[in-house]
Design a protein around this motif. Sequence first.
Motif, short mmCIF file in Angstrom:
data_model
loop_
_atom_site.label_atom_id
_atom_site.label_comp_id
_atom_site.label_asym_id
_atom_site.label_seq_id
_atom_site.Cartn_x
_atom_site.Cartn_y
_atom_site.Cartn_z
N LEU A 198 -2.31 22.28 -11.68
CA LEU A 198 -3.54 21.84 -11.03
C LEU A 198 -3.51 22.16 -9.54
CD1 LEU A 198 -4.08 18.27 -12.56
CD2 LEU A 198 -5.47 20.32 -13.01
N PRO A 199 -4.67 22.44 -8.95
CA PRO A 199 -4.73 22.52 -7.49
C PRO A 199 -4.37 21.15 -6.90
CG PRO A 199 -6.70 23.46 -8.48
CD PRO A 199 -5.96 22.76 -9.58
N ALA A 200 -3.72 21.15 -5.74
CA ALA A 200 -3.28 19.90 -5.14
C ALA A 200 -4.44 18.94 -4.90
CB ALA A 200 -2.55 20.18 -3.83
N ALA A 201 -5.56 19.47 -4.38
CA ALA A 201 -6.71 18.61 -4.08
C ALA A 201 -7.27 17.97 -5.34
CB ALA A 201 -7.79 19.41 -3.36
N THR A 202 -7.28 18.72 -6.43
CA THR A 202 -7.78 18.19 -7.70
C THR A 202 -6.88 17.08 -8.21
OG1 THR A 202 -8.79 20.30 -8.30
CG2 THR A 202 -8.33 18.76 -10.10
N PRO A 212 0.81 -1.22 0.00
CA PRO A 212 0.00 0.00 0.00
C PRO A 212 0.84 1.27 0.00
CG PRO A 212 -0.99 -1.61 1.45
CD PRO A 212 0.33 -2.20 1.00
N ALA A 213 1.98 1.22 0.69
CA ALA A 213 2.85 2.41 0.72
C ALA A 213 3.43 2.72 -0.65
CB ALA A 213 3.98 2.20 1.73
N TYR A 214 3.65 1.69 -1.48
CA TYR A 214 4.16 1.96 -2.84
C TYR A 214 3.17 2.84 -3.58
CZ TYR A 214 6.39 -2.67 -1.89
OH TYR A 214 7.03 -3.76 -1.35
N PHE A 215 1.88 2.47 -3.47
CA PHE A 215 0.85 3.21 -4.18
C PHE A 215 0.65 4.59 -3.59
CE2 PHE A 215 -0.08 -1.24 -5.09
CZ PHE A 215 -0.15 -1.21 -6.47
N PHE A 216 0.76 4.70 -2.27
CA PHE A 216 0.65 6.03 -1.65
C PHE A 216 1.78 6.94 -2.13
CE2 PHE A 216 -1.38 3.69 2.14
CZ PHE A 216 -2.63 3.71 1.53
N LEU A 217 2.98 6.37 -2.30
CA LEU A 217 4.09 7.14 -2.84
C LEU A 217 3.79 7.60 -4.26
CD1 LEU A 217 6.99 8.24 -2.86
CD2 LEU A 217 7.77 5.94 -3.52
N MET A 218 3.18 6.72 -5.05
CA MET A 218 2.84 7.09 -6.42
C MET A 218 1.79 8.21 -6.44
SD MET A 218 1.95 4.64 -9.64
CE MET A 218 1.90 5.31 -11.29
N PHE A 219 0.78 8.11 -5.54
CA PHE A 219 -0.21 9.19 -5.45
C PHE A 219 0.48 10.51 -5.10
CE2 PHE A 219 -3.48 5.89 -3.79
CZ PHE A 219 -3.66 5.41 -5.08
N GLU A 220 1.41 10.44 -4.17
CA GLU A 220 2.14 11.62 -3.74
C GLU A 220 2.91 12.24 -4.90
OE1 GLU A 220 5.42 12.75 -0.24
OE2 GLU A 220 4.89 10.66 -0.63
N ALA A 221 3.60 11.38 -5.65
CA ALA A 221 4.39 11.87 -6.78
C ALA A 221 3.50 12.44 -7.88
CB ALA A 221 5.25 10.74 -7.34
N MET A 222 2.37 11.79 -8.14
CA MET A 222 1.46 12.28 -9.18
C MET A 222 0.83 13.61 -8.78
SD MET A 222 -0.35 8.69 -10.37
CE MET A 222 -1.39 9.46 -11.62
N GLU A 223 0.51 13.74 -7.50
CA GLU A 223 -0.05 15.00 -7.02
C GLU A 223 0.98 16.13 -7.18
OE1 GLU A 223 -1.33 17.08 -2.80
OE2 GLU A 223 -1.59 14.91 -3.02
N GLU A 224 2.22 15.87 -6.79
CA GLU A 224 3.26 16.88 -6.90
C GLU A 224 3.48 17.29 -8.35
OE1 GLU A 224 6.60 15.09 -5.01
OE2 GLU A 224 5.84 15.42 -2.98
N ALA A 225 3.47 16.29 -9.25
CA ALA A 225 3.66 16.61 -10.68
C ALA A 225 2.49 17.40 -11.22
CB ALA A 225 3.84 15.31 -11.47
N GLY A 226 1.27 17.03 -10.79
CA GLY A 226 0.08 17.75 -11.23
C GLY A 226 0.10 19.20 -10.80
N VAL A 227 0.56 19.45 -9.57
CA VAL A 227 0.67 20.82 -9.06
C VAL A 227 1.66 21.62 -9.89
CG1 VAL A 227 1.47 22.21 -7.10
CG2 VAL A 227 -0.08 20.27 -6.71
N LYS A 228 2.79 20.99 -10.23
CA LYS A 228 3.79 21.68 -11.06
C LYS A 228 3.23 22.01 -12.44
CE LYS A 228 7.85 19.73 -8.77
NZ LYS A 228 9.02 18.81 -8.90
#
Length: 275
Positions: free
Chosen positions: A196-200, A177-193
């Motif tokens: 996109l708003p972080a929540a979106t 599960p932590a692998y996927f949480f890391l991927m969500f984290e990375a995708m959110e950071e990339a989306g913000v860059k």
Amino acid sequence: MANHITFIGAGNMASAIIGGLIDSGFSPSSITATSPDDAMLAPVRERLGIHTDTDNNAAVSQADVVVLAVKPQIMRQVCEAMRDSVQRQKPLIISIAAGLDADTIDGWLGGGNALVRCMPNTPSLVGYGASGLFANTRVSTEQRDIATELMEAVGIVEWVDDEALLDAVTAVSGSAPAYFFLMFEAMEEAGVKMGLPAATARRLAIQTALGAATMAKQSDKDPATLKQNVMSPGGTTEQAIAHLEDANLRGTMEAAMQACAKRAQEMAKELSGTP
């Protein structure tokens, strides 16, 4: 299913399994959970309607299944203190503690016990767990079925015939599960860059993962085929996948999972006192 199940420990994982059992039709009156601190038991007792006890020996004496749900670091102390009760009652023992092998736990309980080791994961807390199970040679077919039914109350179950394979289970699902949480984290950071708003970005990434997992679970196609079906020649997905492949995502994932399994082996030696 068993006539009476005693959980030694009443933490999050034990509570999740108990809740799943009750939701699947098992009577709360046939379940006991223990803790040395009654204040820890009160919320479980009030919310789920089960029996609780601060005396492990008393709780074991009425059980035909005992689930060991305490931290690995205190498992020896807990097991040795209820050894005589276990030897008199001879229940099926199910351990959900990471890093402690079946022979070690069996020895602390006096030996000769039917024992199942279970490697669950944290999505069990929301009913979407994936658990790997191993049974020692004293576990009967009926007891194996009981263990399956118990853990299927919070997700899916896969049995392994070699206890050493639970280290691989840890790498594939226990820690995953932590692998996927890391991927969500990375995708959110990339989306913000990308603006996109972080929540979106977070909602989109998590919902997409949920959708992809659901498709993979329901489809008769393998992941490679499902991946290919998303890709169009010269399209956006093909470019993204090509970049991930060039960055050696597969090798990185394999190395991470090997490191996870190796650490599981090291922990087993540390916790059991094996040199």
